[in-house]
Design an enzyme around this catalytic site. Structure first.
Site, PDB file in Angstrom:
ATOM      1  N   GLY A  57       0.857  -1.121  -0.007  1.00  0.00           N
ATOM      2  CA  GLY A  57      -0.104   0.001  -0.061  1.00  0.00           C
ATOM      3  C   GLY A  57       0.671   1.209   0.236  1.00  0.00           C
ATOM      4  N   TRP A  59       2.220   2.963  -2.700  1.00  0.00           N
ATOM      5  CA  TRP A  59       1.724   3.829  -3.533  1.00  0.00           C
ATOM      6  C   TRP A  59       0.380   4.378  -3.049  1.00  0.00           C
ATOM      7  CZ3 TRP A  59       3.180   2.920  -9.409  1.00  0.00           C
ATOM      8  CH2 TRP A  59       4.602   2.605  -9.495  1.00  0.00           C
ATOM      9  N   ASP A  77      -5.047  -5.996  -5.144  1.00  0.00           N
ATOM     10  CA  ASP A  77      -3.679  -6.711  -5.134  1.00  0.00           C
ATOM     11  C   ASP A  77      -4.139  -8.120  -4.838  1.00  0.00           C
ATOM     12  OD1 ASP A  77      -0.454  -6.218  -4.700  1.00  0.00           O
ATOM     13  OD2 ASP A  77      -1.273  -8.144  -3.966  1.00  0.00           O
ATOM     14  N   ASP A  93      -7.092 -10.807  -8.386  1.00  0.00           N
ATOM     15  CA  ASP A  93      -6.020 -10.861  -9.393  1.00  0.00           C
ATOM     16  C   ASP A  93      -6.345 -10.109 -10.496  1.00  0.00           C
ATOM     17  OD1 ASP A  93      -4.558 -11.789 -11.491  1.00  0.00           O
ATOM     18  OD2 ASP A  93      -4.806 -13.925 -10.860  1.00  0.00           O
ATOM     19  N   ASP A 118       2.346  -0.995 -10.306  1.00  0.00           N
ATOM     20  CA  ASP A 118       3.465  -1.686  -9.730  1.00  0.00           C
ATOM     21  C   ASP A 118       3.841  -3.098  -9.788  1.00  0.00           C
ATOM     22  OD1 ASP A 118       6.475  -1.103  -9.019  1.00  0.00           O
ATOM     23  OD2 ASP A 118       5.727  -0.967  -6.791  1.00  0.00           O
ATOM     24  N   LYS A 158       5.347  -0.289 -14.239  1.00  0.00           N
ATOM     25  CA  LYS A 158       6.685  -0.679 -14.167  1.00  0.00           C
ATOM     26  C   LYS A 158       6.774  -1.918 -15.212  1.00  0.00           C
ATOM     27  CE  LYS A 158       7.622  -3.471 -10.516  1.00  0.00           C
ATOM     28  NZ  LYS A 158       7.903  -3.892  -9.054  1.00  0.00           N
TER      29      LYS A 158
HETATM   30  C1  SAM Z   1       5.974  -4.646  -5.758  1.00  0.00           C
HETATM   31  S1  SAM Z   1       4.716  -5.000  -5.101  1.00  0.00           S
HETATM   32  C2  SAM Z   1       3.818  -3.455  -5.233  1.00  0.00           C
HETATM   33  C3  SAM Z   1       4.285  -2.633  -4.220  1.00  0.00           C
HETATM   34  C4  SAM Z   1       3.224  -1.391  -4.173  1.00  0.00           C
HETATM   35  N1  SAM Z   1       3.315  -0.474  -5.141  1.00  0.00           N
HETATM   36  C5  SAM Z   1       3.509  -0.491  -2.836  1.00  0.00           C
HETATM   37  O1  SAM Z   1       4.081   0.481  -3.065  1.00  0.00           O
HETATM   38  O2  SAM Z   1       3.180  -0.938  -1.962  1.00  0.00           O
HETATM   39  C6  SAM Z   1       4.000  -6.036  -6.187  1.00  0.00           C
HETATM   40  C7  SAM Z   1       2.478  -6.628  -5.982  1.00  0.00           C
HETATM   41  O3  SAM Z   1       2.131  -7.055  -7.027  1.00  0.00           O
HETATM   42  C8  SAM Z   1       1.264  -7.916  -6.831  1.00  0.00           C
HETATM   43  N2  SAM Z   1       0.580  -8.815  -7.584  1.00  0.00           N
HETATM   44  C9  SAM Z   1       1.483  -9.706  -8.445  1.00  0.00           C
HETATM   45  N3  SAM Z   1       0.598 -10.190  -9.420  1.00  0.00           N
HETATM   46  C10 SAM Z   1      -0.678  -9.916  -9.410  1.00  0.00           C
HETATM   47  C11 SAM Z   1      -1.746 -10.098  -9.822  1.00  0.00           C
HETATM   48  N4  SAM Z   1      -1.837 -11.036 -10.832  1.00  0.00           N
HETATM   49  N5  SAM Z   1      -3.014  -9.416  -9.282  1.00  0.00           N
HETATM   50  C12 SAM Z   1      -2.778  -8.605  -8.329  1.00  0.00           C
HETATM   51  N6  SAM Z   1      -1.730  -8.373  -7.836  1.00  0.00           N
HETATM   52  C13 SAM Z   1      -0.768  -8.865  -8.298  1.00  0.00           C
HETATM   53  C14 SAM Z   1       1.962  -8.658  -5.398  1.00  0.00           C
HETATM   54  O4  SAM Z   1       1.086  -9.276  -4.622  1.00  0.00           O
HETATM   55  C15 SAM Z   1       2.602  -7.428  -4.887  1.00  0.00           C
HETATM   56  O5  SAM Z   1       1.817  -7.297  -3.641  1.00  0.00           O
END
Ligand code: SAM
Length: 875
Positions: A57, A59, A77, A93, A118, A158
């Site tokens: 969270g 962002w 997420d 998802d 991200d 990203k």
């Molecule tokens: C780098 S983190 C994001 C960090 C976030 N921007 C923050 O500032 O806290 C990447 C996130 O992508 C999520 N993620 C990966 N594949 C996903 C999907 N198919 N659907 C939803 N979330 C996904 C992961 O659970 C992870 O929490």
């Protein structure tokens, strides 16, 4: 004892980690969004924001902080997100329709101003898989973004710098007015992540679903260049295996239908007699000699020991081994009489011709046709040579192309050879490859390896084909040479890629260039890209591109097109709509096929200007090689450049992003500040070089290890472009101390500085030196005085010699003495016999002072009281 710092491999507890902790952000990645927003300011004006892949969270916190109060913020997420004030979150998802429905339910009719992404797949397997998974995730997020974004909205995502990077950027460009790739300072250098900020969503009424389909967007080059429609993708991968054996390919095609074995053997007769030797070499593990006939081949002279060994395990062979096997096949086919067939036919044809009765006129006509055919063949050869030169140029250019970015940009594996233009439809590329004598075309109809093939080599071009057959000896030679040249080129490209991938090499390169791609200013979309066409159609997008491609491909098969020596691959076209926004409308054939790859690459802003130079170079070479077409080409180029200039002027505002940045950063770029320079010069003159870094640089200059230009170039790095305004002073101070480029220092430089410091330390400080000098001067004066007195004593007559000697000795002793000694004061404690007495204590001679144990305490108590009294009075 120093504190031990907790650290992981990535140096996780870095500045941003601490800052995030201090400021209450859940993830250090929050600073990435802060920095992106600082540069593009998309949050301040946003009323609705969707954050895809938002956990934990960070962002969302930033969005909530920077967006206006009452704005709608939704985070999604896979994992649940702890509640954040003003933010709605749910777990889903993002690749599923459920997520889409949840978002729709939450937003109702609202459209988002900003969609953030991200996401990173939670796998952590091989890099290639991770990168591909991430690219797919990006595309899925884009799918949601185009559904929920309002016109003019912003999508921030990203992206990993991988083989799919260019394809993604291409898609973004189709849907957004401005696309910029950038790497905020808080994103670790070691990370391959890069952030793409897509602004000005075009909100087209119809979006081709292929834009959002990973299967189309990330189409493998090898799988997308079918030389003929009948051949399966596997066969093309097989070809690539042979011509670039060192490269590991993704196996998206999986197993062939019905064949689930890994080790495959093929009889030698199939390889020798079969039509597609290259596919065999690329698909099988072993060539087996089992039948009597095959065993006989083993005993023949043409089958050397190397060939036998090579046949044992095809998967370990390199480029040279494959070449040897192909040559062996040709030689054996000749021995077996398989390749003489065509000659026999030709002879038979000639015999028929001779026996035919023809009148004189017919003979002249035939002779004329023959001469025409000969001259056509000659022209063809010239064209072929020109193509070879062009191909080499393209390869050189492509190799250059990897130098700056690569930092790390692992571009298409195939791209260095042919295919950076393989975005979406690679038929154009295939065509280009054919024209350039590429892999697919190396294989002839009968499986004979061909070195080169011209654009006019269509089926209908029978007469020319006949010519090809006539000088088959020479042809074979040429084919082999062509094949070798081709393979050498590919091998060089591969080597260069290997070097690029080498981590040390990359770091070195990065240090040398301090490459602008990594810089905070980011990679920007080339505005020229959008300006390069004035003619426009209303319909655009993928289909249009296809249509155009098809048109052009059909054109090329025409005889007219055949005459045209200029290879003209598809080039992205944009049209300007009423508001001046650029829209992609189709493709235009204007540049050599090979330069398409470069075009996609050089379409990034960082190459602005360079691209033109390259283009010029290329044109120059073409001019040399293709004099026939020179005038035509020149006029085309001129027209185009004029158009470009016009449009550039007209649409400057649309794409001019850089000046704003320059304004922001002008302070940092103000390295030409003369006063500062003068002050620095003066300082150096006065004190010399005082840092090991400066000394090292000076040494390098003196020893000619580095040039001035190199040093200047190194001065530009990601640290030098940080915008500073608006940041708290404590943060800036911290940055000043710790956030700097690491300049190299040598042992010698440090030793030299230490020696200098020691010399400085050895010198007394000024006041002491002056006092010492004064003392010395006084002593000298005293001595002089004493000597004068001694002379007087010596001159007197009313003293005996002995008295004189005594007196002089006394005088000299006095004169030589260095001042008067401090008279010692003896301390006498007033206790025991000395307690309460008045006057000199017994047995004490000379100066004395009485000290009392009580006295100290009493004096202190007295002072304390005085202090307290003073305070009271003040209040
Ligand atoms: C780098 S983190 C994001 C960090 C976030 N921007 C923050 O500032 O806290 C990447 C996130 O992508 C999520 N993620 C990966 N594949 C996903 C999907 N198919 N659907 C939803 N979330 C996904 C992961 O659970 C992870 O929490």
């Amino acid at each position: 004892m120093g504190k031990t710092q907790k650290k992981t491999g990535k140096g996780r507890l870095d500045k941003y980690y601490k800052l995030a902790k201090e400021q209450g952000y859940r993830a250090r990645s929050a600073f990435k969004l802060i920095q992106l927003n600082k540069k593009y300011s998309f949050l301040e004006s946003a009323r609705c924001c969707i954050d895809l892949c938002a956990a934990p969270g960070g962002w969302l916190q930033v969005a909530s902080k920077y967006m206006p109060v009452n704005s709608v913020i939704v985070g999604v997420d896979l994992v649940p997100i702890k509640p954040i004030p003003r933010v709605v979150t749910f777990a889903a998802d993002i690749t599923t329709t459920n997520c889409r429905n949840l978002l729709r339910g939450e937003l109702k009719d609202w459209k988002a101003d900003v969609v953030l992404h991200d996401g990173a797949p939670n796998v952590g397997t091989a890099w290639i898989q991770d990168a591909y998974g991430q690219s797919e995730l990006v595309l899925m997020s884009l799918k949601l973004a185009v559904e929920f974004l309002m016109k003019g909205g912003t999508f921030v995502t990203k992206v990993f710098r991988s083989a799919d990077y260019n394809n993604l950027i291409w898609v973004f460009n189709q849907l957004f007015g401005k696309v910029e790739a950038t790497k905020p300072p808080s994103s670790r250098n070691v990370s391959a992540e890069i952030f793409v900020v897509c602004r000005d969503f075009l909100a087209p009424k119809f979006i081709d679903p292929k834009f959002l389909d990973p299967k189309h967007v990330f189409k493998d080059l090898a799988a997308s260049i079918p030389a003929d429609e009948d051949k399966p993708a596997v066969a093309h991968n097989a070809q690539a295996n042979v011509f670039q054996p060192e490269k590991k390919r993704r196996h998206r095609d999986g197993y062939e239908d019905g064949d689930y074995t890994l080790f495959k053997t093929i009889p030698a007769s199939d390889y020798i007699k079969g039509p597609d030797p290259v596919s065999v070499l690329g698909s099988f593990n072993k060539i087996a000699f089992t039948t009597e006939e095959e065993k006989e081949w083993l005993a023949m002279d043409v089958t050397s020991g190397d060939v036998k060994a090579n046949c044992e395990d095809l998967k370990v062979l390199g480029k040279a081994d494959f070449k040897a096997l192909i040559r062996w096949r040709l030689a054996l086919r000749e021995e077996l009489g398989l390749d003489v067939k065509t000659k026999a036919i030709e002879e038979a044809t000639e015999t028929v011709e001779i026996t035919e009765e023809v009148d004189e006129e017919q003979a002249i006509q035939d002779e004329l046709e023959r001469l025409n055919a000969e001259s056509a063949t000659r022209r063809k050869r010239e064209r072929r040579k020109a193509n070879e030169v062009r191909q080499r140029t393209i390869q050189r250019m492509q190799l250059k192309m990897t130098a700056p970015l690569d930092i790390g940009l692992e571009q298409h594996d195939e791209s260095l050879a042919y295919g950076q233009d393989d975005v979406f439809d690679l038929r154009g590329t295939e065509k280009g490859m054919r024209k350039k004598g590429g892999v697919a075309k190396l294989i002839g109809e009968d499986g004979v390896v061909e070195a080169e093939s011209d654009e006019g080599d269509d089926d209908g071009d029978a007469s020319e084909d006949e010519d090809e057959i006539l000088d088959s000896e020479e042809e074979r030679e040429r084919k082999t040479r062509g094949l070798e040249a081709e393979l050498d080129g590919l091998y060089d490209a591969y080597q260069s890629r290997l070097r690029e991938k080498d981590a040390k090499y990359k770091v070195k390169e990065a240090r040398r260039n301090l490459k602008s791609r990594e810089e905070w200013s980011g990679v920007q979309e080339d505005k020229d890209d959008s300006d390069d066409d004035s003619g426009s159609d209303e319909e655009g997008g993928y289909d249009k591109m296809h249509q155009h491609l098809d048109d052009s491909s059909s054109d090329e098969s025409d005889e007219e097109a055949e005459e045209d020596d200029v290879e003209t691959p598809p080039t992205k076209k944009r049209r300007m709509d009423a508001s001046g926004r650029s829209l992609v409308v189709g493709l235009k054939e204007s540049k050599p096929a090979g330069s398409q790859a470069a075009k996609v690459w050089f379409s990034q802003d960082m190459f602005a200007g360079i691209g033109d130079d390259l283009g010029d170079d290329e044109e120059d070479e073409e001019d040399e090689d293709e004099e026939d077409d020179q005038e035509e080409e020149d006029s085309d180029v001129d027209e185009e450049s004029e158009e470009e200039e016009d449009e550039e002027d007209a649409d400057e505002d649309d794409f001019e992003i850089v000046p704003q940045e320059l304004e922001d950063d002008s302070e940092m770029w103000d390295i030409t500040n003369e006063n500062e320079d003068e002050m620095k010069q003066a300082y150096i003159k006065k004190y010399g070089l005082v840092t090991p870094e400066a000394l090292t640089i000076a040494q390098q200059l003196v020893n000619r290890e580095k040039t001035r230009t190199e040093l200047v170039n190194e001065g530009f790095n990601r640290y030098s472009l940080n915008a500073k305004d608006g940041l708290p002073s404590w943060f800036l101070e911290d940055e000043q101390k710790h956030y700097k480029a690491n300049l190299p220092v040598t042992k010698e430089a440090i030793a030299a500085l230490r020696a200098k410091q020691r010399a400085l330390d050895a010198r007394p400080i000024k006041k002491v030196a002056e006092a010492k000098a004064r003392k010395k001067y006084k002593a000298a004066q005293k001595l002089e005085k004493a000597m004068k007195k001694a002379e007087g004593v010596n001159a007197t007559s009313d003293m005996t010699e002995r008295e004189k000697a005594q007196s002089i000795e006394k005088l000299m002793r006095k004169g030589a003495s260095t001042g008067h000694k401090k008279k010692e004061v003896k301390l006498v404690v007033a206790k025991g016999a000395h307690k309460g007495i008045k006057g000199r204590p017994k047995g004490v001679k000379g100066r004395y002072a009485m000290v009392d144990s009580r006295m100290k305490k009493e004096v202190r108590a007295k002072k304390r009281k005085e202090k307290v009294n003073k305070k009271r009075k003040r209040t």
